[in-house]
Design an enzyme around this catalytic site. Sequence first.
Site, PDB file in Angstrom:
ATOM      1  N   LYS A 129     -27.606  66.840  37.428  1.00 46.30           N
ATOM      2  CA  LYS A 129     -27.175  67.346  36.128  1.00 46.30           C
ATOM      3  C   LYS A 129     -27.889  66.608  34.990  1.00 46.30           C
ATOM      4  O   LYS A 129     -28.431  67.222  34.076  1.00 46.30           O
ATOM      5  CB  LYS A 129     -25.654  67.192  35.996  1.00 46.30           C
ATOM      6  CG  LYS A 129     -25.097  67.850  34.758  1.00 46.30           C
ATOM      7  CD  LYS A 129     -23.595  67.741  34.704  1.00 46.30           C
ATOM      8  CE  LYS A 129     -23.207  67.030  33.432  1.00 46.30           C
ATOM      9  NZ  LYS A 129     -21.898  66.439  33.450  1.00 46.30           N
ATOM     10  N   ASP A 145     -21.845  71.743  33.760  1.00 49.05           N
ATOM     11  CA  ASP A 145     -20.793  70.786  33.405  1.00 49.05           C
ATOM     12  C   ASP A 145     -19.449  71.522  33.488  1.00 49.05           C
ATOM     13  O   ASP A 145     -19.389  72.657  33.981  1.00 49.05           O
ATOM     14  CB  ASP A 145     -21.034  70.188  32.002  1.00 49.05           C
ATOM     15  CG  ASP A 145     -20.747  71.186  30.897  1.00 49.05           C
ATOM     16  OD1 ASP A 145     -20.560  72.395  31.181  1.00 49.05           O
ATOM     17  OD2 ASP A 145     -20.682  70.774  29.733  1.00 49.05           O
TER      18      ASP A 145
END
Length: 219
Positions: free
Chosen positions: A127, A146
């Site tokens: 991420k 997210d």
Amino acid sequence: MSRESFKVKTLRAKKIIAALDRTYPEAHCELNHTDPLELLIATILSAQCTDKRVNIVTKELFKKYHSATDYVNAPLAELEQAIKTTGFFRNKAKNIQACCRKLVGRHGGRVPRTMEELTQLDGVGRKTANVVLGNAFGINVGVVVDTHVARLSQRLGLTKQKTPEKIEPELMALVPQKQWTLFSHWLIWHGRRRCDARRPDCEGCEIKKLCPSAGKVKR
Ligand code: SF4
């Protein structure tokens, strides 16, 4: 909606993208930064913390530390104190120093531009690497998933998967690669401004006609 084919879903995703682009033409990464290193540090700090809080902390932090070497040479206790309010500060400070040590040792103090090299740095998962590649270098390698992106892609019926690892490839299949970075910004902006976790504003939502969850989210 449960029987929607991939082709139909892709077409719906295209309409969602067009509507979000119209709604949020200014969407961008909300972590303040002026270079790749600042974005990398801010993203490490953003774990379990709001962007707003990170921006307050980095405003002072970036005045003091300008290079990977600066972070490596900082006394650990001093760095911990500087980032304390972002939470998990001991772990984050340790990761930042170890990460910057590798930047200095392996990359001449620069932030590398590949997923493989980035994810070998301490405190940097897929991420964080996606955030840095997409926003500091304009390289679309994946979609940042997210909490907002996960929630919205489920509500919008773009995925039934529950984990970021499984959601990401499904979004990558639906969204054109050149829009991967923007797509997560659009969903994050919409999640913050309209599609709240507990109280989504379906009534005022710009994409309600394209959303199978409109008016159905349990409060
Ligand atoms: S219609 Fe409601 S659930 Fe669907 S995206 Fe909009 S705010 Fe979220």
